[in-house]
Design an enzyme around this catalytic site. Structure first.
Site, PDB file in Angstrom:
ATOM      1  N   CYS A  99      -0.614   9.234  -8.987  1.00 46.17           N
ATOM      2  CA  CYS A  99      -0.770  10.241 -10.037  1.00 46.17           C
ATOM      3  C   CYS A  99      -1.336   9.605 -11.314  1.00 46.17           C
ATOM      4  O   CYS A  99      -2.507   9.242 -11.339  1.00 46.17           O
ATOM      5  CB  CYS A  99       0.551  10.977 -10.284  1.00 46.17           C
ATOM      6  N   HIS A 188       1.906  12.925  -4.969  1.00 46.07           N
ATOM      7  CA  HIS A 188       3.134  12.120  -4.983  1.00 46.07           C
ATOM      8  C   HIS A 188       3.704  11.979  -3.571  1.00 46.07           C
ATOM      9  O   HIS A 188       4.569  12.753  -3.159  1.00 46.07           O
ATOM     10  CB  HIS A 188       4.186  12.769  -5.888  1.00 46.07           C
ATOM     11  N   GLU A 190       5.795   9.880  -2.662  1.00 49.49           N
ATOM     12  CA  GLU A 190       7.185   9.419  -2.776  1.00 49.49           C
ATOM     13  C   GLU A 190       8.159  10.547  -3.098  1.00 49.49           C
ATOM     14  O   GLU A 190       9.376  10.395  -2.905  1.00 49.49           O
ATOM     15  CB  GLU A 190       7.293   8.320  -3.845  1.00 49.49           C
TER      16      GLU A 190
END
Length: 243
Positions: A99, A188, A190
């Protein structure tokens, strides 16, 4: 793979929710990427914590997190981070940018970023992966992958010699690779669903989005699942192998 050493360059403040549920964003990244026998260190670069100059070469790779700050800004820590990334490039040390990390990595390598013309992208996004990227093909990664997104900035122009390896209907540069040692991902990989839902609530409190938008945003997040395992495999292969 054992014995390798990695660092997380944390560019965000941990929310109370993420601290309570995951031990902070460092814990989120470790859960996705860390394997037995490895060393993972945390540097809160947004607070001025950076690896010592004589330590940098001891690392096999770094991960740059997201941030609420602008990658095109000139805060002191952002300028210092740009200097570090330039050095990591010269040392050919692996760097994975997520990001904000994706955008600042592009900037450090000569690209440009700024506000997305189409505004915020919040929710789950289908990303098109390049069929011409042989390494992606070798991993048997599908041509379409879903990923959580929450950003209002984007990469406008790729660095010279960078390869575009993913895009979406919303964002022209969802993912790029620079040489064999640097890669950026706008989304993202994660994030979990609960992290994104909590961040939507935070954006309302910070007056970034309207309260009337939250129901629709959350319903879209709840309706689908991202391809987290495929993204994890892709990130692990880049950091620890040859992507």
């Amino acid at each position: 793979m054992g014995g390798k050493k990695f660092g997380v360059l944390l560019c965000a403040e941990d929310t109370d929710f993420v601290k309570k549920m995951y031990g902070g964003y460092f814990g989120v990244f470790r859960k996705m990427l860390a394997e037995e026998g490895e060393t993972w260190d945390l540097y809160r670069v947004a607070c001025g914590e950076f690896p010592d100059d004589d330590e940098v070469e001891s690392y096999d790779g770094f991960v740059i997190s997201g941030s609420s700050r602008d990658a095109h800004g000139n805060d002191a820590w952002i300028c210092r981070l740009l200097t570090l990334l330039t050095r990591l490039d010269s040392l050919k040390i692996k760097v994975l940018g997520i990001c904000f990390g994706h955008q600042i990595l592009s900037r450090a390598l000569g690209g440009k970023s700024g506000r997305a013309i189409t505004g915020w992208d919040i929710g789950i996004r289908t990303v098109h992966l390049s069929s011409s990227c042989e390494v992606l093909s070798s991993l048997n990664i599908p041509a379409l992958l879903s990923i959580y997104e929450i950003h209002r900035d984007e990469v406008w122009e790729l660095p010279p010699k960078a390869e575009l390896i993913a895009w979406s209907e919303k964002t022209g540069v969802e993912m790029f690779r620079y040489g064999d040692h640097m890669m950026g991902i706008q989304g993202h990989p994660e994030y979990t669903k609960d992290i994104l839902l909590n961040l939507i609530d935070r954006l309302v409190k910070l007056n970034f989005i309207l309260d009337s938008e939250t129901e629709e945003l959350k319903s879209k997040v709840l309706a689908r699942e991202p391809d987290r395992e495929a993204w994890r495999r892709l990130c692990l292969n880049f950091l620890k192998s040859g992507l």
